[in-house]
Design a protein around this motif. Structure first.
Motif, PDB file in Angstrom:
ATOM      1  N   TYR A   1      35.253  49.686  40.755  1.00 51.18           N
ATOM      2  CA  TYR A   1      33.789  49.131  40.557  1.00 51.18           C
ATOM      3  C   TYR A   1      33.549  48.168  39.805  1.00 51.18           C
ATOM      4  O   TYR A   1      33.974  48.008  38.658  1.00 51.18           O
ATOM      5  N   LEU A   2      33.104  47.280  40.455  1.00 50.34           N
ATOM      6  CA  LEU A   2      32.529  45.984  39.890  1.00 50.34           C
ATOM      7  C   LEU A   2      30.932  45.792  39.791  1.00 50.34           C
ATOM      8  O   LEU A   2      30.518  46.154  40.834  1.00 50.34           O
ATOM      9  N   GLN A   3      30.631  45.055  38.960  1.00 50.37           N
ATOM     10  CA  GLN A   3      29.023  44.916  38.837  1.00 50.37           C
ATOM     11  C   GLN A   3      28.760  43.563  38.312  1.00 50.37           C
ATOM     12  O   GLN A   3      29.205  42.898  37.428  1.00 50.37           O
TER      13      GLN A   3
ATOM     14  N   ASN B   1      37.835  36.513  39.273  1.00 52.07           N
ATOM     15  CA  ASN B   1      38.032  36.761  38.096  1.00 52.07           C
ATOM     16  C   ASN B   1      38.679  38.155  37.688  1.00 52.07           C
ATOM     17  O   ASN B   1      39.522  38.077  36.991  1.00 52.07           O
ATOM     18  N   PHE B   2      38.487  39.107  38.349  1.00 51.65           N
ATOM     19  CA  PHE B   2      39.017  40.482  38.240  1.00 51.65           C
ATOM     20  C   PHE B   2      40.392  40.208  38.722  1.00 51.65           C
ATOM     21  O   PHE B   2      41.373  40.879  37.938  1.00 51.65           O
ATOM     22  N   ALA B   3      40.852  39.580  39.788  1.00 53.15           N
ATOM     23  CA  ALA B   3      42.068  39.417  40.119  1.00 53.15           C
ATOM     24  C   ALA B   3      43.067  38.588  39.072  1.00 53.15           C
ATOM     25  O   ALA B   3      44.151  39.277  38.761  1.00 53.15           O
ATOM     26  N   PHE B   4      42.412  37.644  38.682  1.00 45.65           N
ATOM     27  CA  PHE B   4      43.220  36.980  37.634  1.00 45.65           C
ATOM     28  C   PHE B   4      43.379  37.793  36.051  1.00 45.65           C
ATOM     29  O   PHE B   4      44.469  37.838  35.648  1.00 45.65           O
ATOM     30  N   GLU B   5      42.290  38.341  35.761  1.00 51.57           N
ATOM     31  CA  GLU B   5      42.190  39.123  34.386  1.00 51.57           C
ATOM     32  C   GLU B   5      42.740  40.140  34.561  1.00 51.57           C
ATOM     33  O   GLU B   5      43.566  40.679  33.666  1.00 51.57           O
ATOM     34  N   ASP B   6      42.577  41.166  35.494  1.00 51.86           N
ATOM     35  CA  ASP B   6      42.782  42.674  35.506  1.00 51.86           C
ATOM     36  C   ASP B   6      44.208  42.988  36.412  1.00 51.86           C
ATOM     37  O   ASP B   6      44.847  43.720  36.019  1.00 51.86           O
ATOM     38  N   MET B   7      44.158  42.238  37.391  1.00 50.26           N
ATOM     39  CA  MET B   7      45.202  42.296  38.449  1.00 50.26           C
ATOM     40  C   MET B   7      46.454  41.454  37.803  1.00 50.26           C
ATOM     41  O   MET B   7      47.572  41.461  38.261  1.00 50.26           O
ATOM     42  N   ASN B   8      46.215  40.499  36.943  1.00 49.98           N
ATOM     43  CA  ASN B   8      47.255  39.306  36.387  1.00 49.98           C
ATOM     44  C   ASN B   8      47.763  38.527  37.605  1.00 49.98           C
ATOM     45  O   ASN B   8      49.098  38.279  37.664  1.00 49.98           O
ATOM     46  N   LEU B   9      47.020  38.213  38.700  1.00 49.22           N
ATOM     47  CA  LEU B   9      47.518  37.248  39.513  1.00 49.22           C
ATOM     48  C   LEU B   9      47.543  35.954  38.895  1.00 49.22           C
ATOM     49  O   LEU B   9      46.772  35.615  37.947  1.00 49.22           O
ATOM     50  N   HIS B  10      48.472  35.019  39.449  1.00 47.92           N
ATOM     51  CA  HIS B  10      48.565  33.835  38.984  1.00 47.92           C
ATOM     52  C   HIS B  10      47.836  32.748  39.921  1.00 47.92           C
ATOM     53  O   HIS B  10      47.332  31.704  39.340  1.00 47.92           O
ATOM     54  N   ARG B  11      47.877  33.325  41.078  1.00 45.33           N
ATOM     55  CA  ARG B  11      47.178  32.133  42.147  1.00 45.33           C
ATOM     56  C   ARG B  11      46.686  32.930  43.284  1.00 45.33           C
ATOM     57  O   ARG B  11      47.010  33.934  43.813  1.00 45.33           O
ATOM     58  N   ILE B  12      45.683  32.275  43.913  1.00 43.58           N
ATOM     59  CA  ILE B  12      45.061  32.973  45.146  1.00 43.58           C
ATOM     60  C   ILE B  12      44.736  31.800  46.032  1.00 43.58           C
ATOM     61  O   ILE B  12      44.325  30.559  45.498  1.00 43.58           O
ATOM     62  N   HIS B  13      44.930  31.996  47.224  1.00 35.87           N
ATOM     63  CA  HIS B  13      44.646  31.075  48.286  1.00 35.87           C
ATOM     64  C   HIS B  13      44.051  31.496  49.233  1.00 35.87           C
ATOM     65  O   HIS B  13      43.883  32.654  49.525  1.00 35.87           O
ATOM     66  N   ALA B  14      43.393  30.249  50.299  1.00 35.86           N
ATOM     67  CA  ALA B  14      42.875  30.873  51.565  1.00 35.86           C
ATOM     68  C   ALA B  14      42.708  29.892  52.367  1.00 35.86           C
ATOM     69  O   ALA B  14      42.938  28.556  52.147  1.00 35.86           O
ATOM     70  N   ASP B  15      42.286  30.111  53.602  1.00 30.69           N
ATOM     71  CA  ASP B  15      42.213  29.055  54.825  1.00 30.69           C
ATOM     72  C   ASP B  15      41.007  29.417  55.369  1.00 30.69           C
ATOM     73  O   ASP B  15      40.306  30.523  55.349  1.00 30.69           O
ATOM     74  N   TYR B  16      40.272  27.913  55.979  1.00 29.52           N
ATOM     75  CA  TYR B  16      39.029  28.062  56.459  1.00 29.52           C
ATOM     76  C   TYR B  16      39.055  26.987  57.596  1.00 29.52           C
ATOM     77  O   TYR B  16      39.569  26.146  57.312  1.00 29.52           O
ATOM     78  N   TYR B  17      38.287  27.374  58.723  1.00 27.36           N
ATOM     79  CA  TYR B  17      38.105  26.431  59.775  1.00 27.36           C
ATOM     80  C   TYR B  17      37.275  25.186  59.003  1.00 27.36           C
ATOM     81  O   TYR B  17      36.198  25.174  58.354  1.00 27.36           O
ATOM     82  N   GLU B  18      37.630  24.052  59.288  1.00 31.38           N
ATOM     83  CA  GLU B  18      37.246  22.809  58.875  1.00 31.38           C
ATOM     84  C   GLU B  18      35.533  22.781  59.248  1.00 31.38           C
ATOM     85  O   GLU B  18      34.875  22.262  58.354  1.00 31.38           O
ATOM     86  N   LYS B  19      35.477  23.166  60.161  1.00 30.76           N
ATOM     87  CA  LYS B  19      33.694  23.195  60.574  1.00 30.76           C
ATOM     88  C   LYS B  19      33.049  24.229  59.564  1.00 30.76           C
ATOM     89  O   LYS B  19      31.733  24.218  59.769  1.00 30.76           O
ATOM     90  N   ASN B  20      33.641  24.992  58.968  1.00 36.23           N
ATOM     91  CA  ASN B  20      32.693  26.143  58.189  1.00 36.23           C
ATOM     92  C   ASN B  20      32.271  25.779  56.703  1.00 36.23           C
ATOM     93  O   ASN B  20      33.122  25.870  55.923  1.00 36.23           O
ATOM     94  N   LEU B  21      31.331  24.947  56.915  1.00 33.61           N
ATOM     95  CA  LEU B  21      30.969  24.195  55.662  1.00 33.61           C
ATOM     96  C   LEU B  21      30.233  25.263  54.787  1.00 33.61           C
ATOM     97  O   LEU B  21      30.508  24.930  53.402  1.00 33.61           O
ATOM     98  N   ALA B  22      30.035  26.403  55.152  1.00 32.45           N
ATOM     99  CA  ALA B  22      29.459  27.616  54.170  1.00 32.45           C
ATOM    100  C   ALA B  22      30.708  27.878  53.186  1.00 32.45           C
ATOM    101  O   ALA B  22      30.537  27.953  52.089  1.00 32.45           O
TER     102      ALA B  22
END
Length: 182
Positions: A10-12, A123-144
């Motif tokens: 649970y995060l708030q 922030n949770f992933a970095f601090e609590d899960m101790n991840l070093h890196r997060i990455h993602a991909d998105y359609y170039e047209k997806n400006l949001a």
């Protein structure tokens, strides 16, 4: 990478709460949104006709401890579900994960809620899960998506040329990443 007890997770934030997305969170709005071009048109979810049965299968496959976590994002004041965030392809040795998201309640678009939720989860992933890196991909047209990742401090790491077939033409995929603060 540290494991998490996702069933009690649970995060708030100021306006939201975030917990494991489960089958009881499937709403009529959610099912309708999964089949609307306006919502999923710039995602890979667009390739499927979604019904409750295959959403239940997806949720089951997306909630596998230490491999994939599907977060539900809810308005705090009303408990209304508005979106999903997924950390997946978790790699224990390299301490990295891939990120995807979909905010499907169009009434809530443009209010900064995606950025608020993702900021908390990253922030949770970095601090609590101790991840070093997060990455993602998105359609170039997806400006949001581009704006959200920029606000969160993700950097463009590369472009996959003609990666997605979209409306009978190929479009680029943008790869973004962020390293944990040192």
């Amino acid at each position: 990478m540290r494991s998490i007890n996702f069933q009690s997770f649970y995060l708030q934030t100021k306006r939201l709460f975030i917990q494991q997305f489960r089958t009881e969170h499937i709403t009529k709005t959610y099912l309708q949104a999964l089949n609307q071009e306006q919502v999923v048109g710039l995602t890979e979810a667009r390739h499927k006709v979604w019904c409750k049965k295959n959403v239940i299968e997806f949720i089951s496959q997306a909630n596998v401890p230490d491999k994939s976590y599907l977060f539900g994002v809810f308005i705090k004041s009303s408990s209304k579900p508005i979106g999903n965030v997924r950390l997946f392809n978790l790699h224990k040795i390299h301490r990295r994960a891939e990120l995807s998201f979909m905010f499907y309640d169009q009434e809530e678009w443009g209010k900064g809620l995606a950025t608020e939720a993702l900021s908390s989860i990253v922030n949770f992933a970095f601090e609590d899960m101790n991840l070093h890196r997060i990455h993602a991909d998105y359609y170039e047209k997806n400006l949001a998506s581009s704006r959200v990742f920029e606000k969160l401090g993700f950097e463009i790491e590369g472009i996959y040329k003609d990666h997605f077939l979209y409306q009978n033409t190929y479009v680029n995929s943008i790869r973004v990443g962020r390293i944990a603060p040192r």
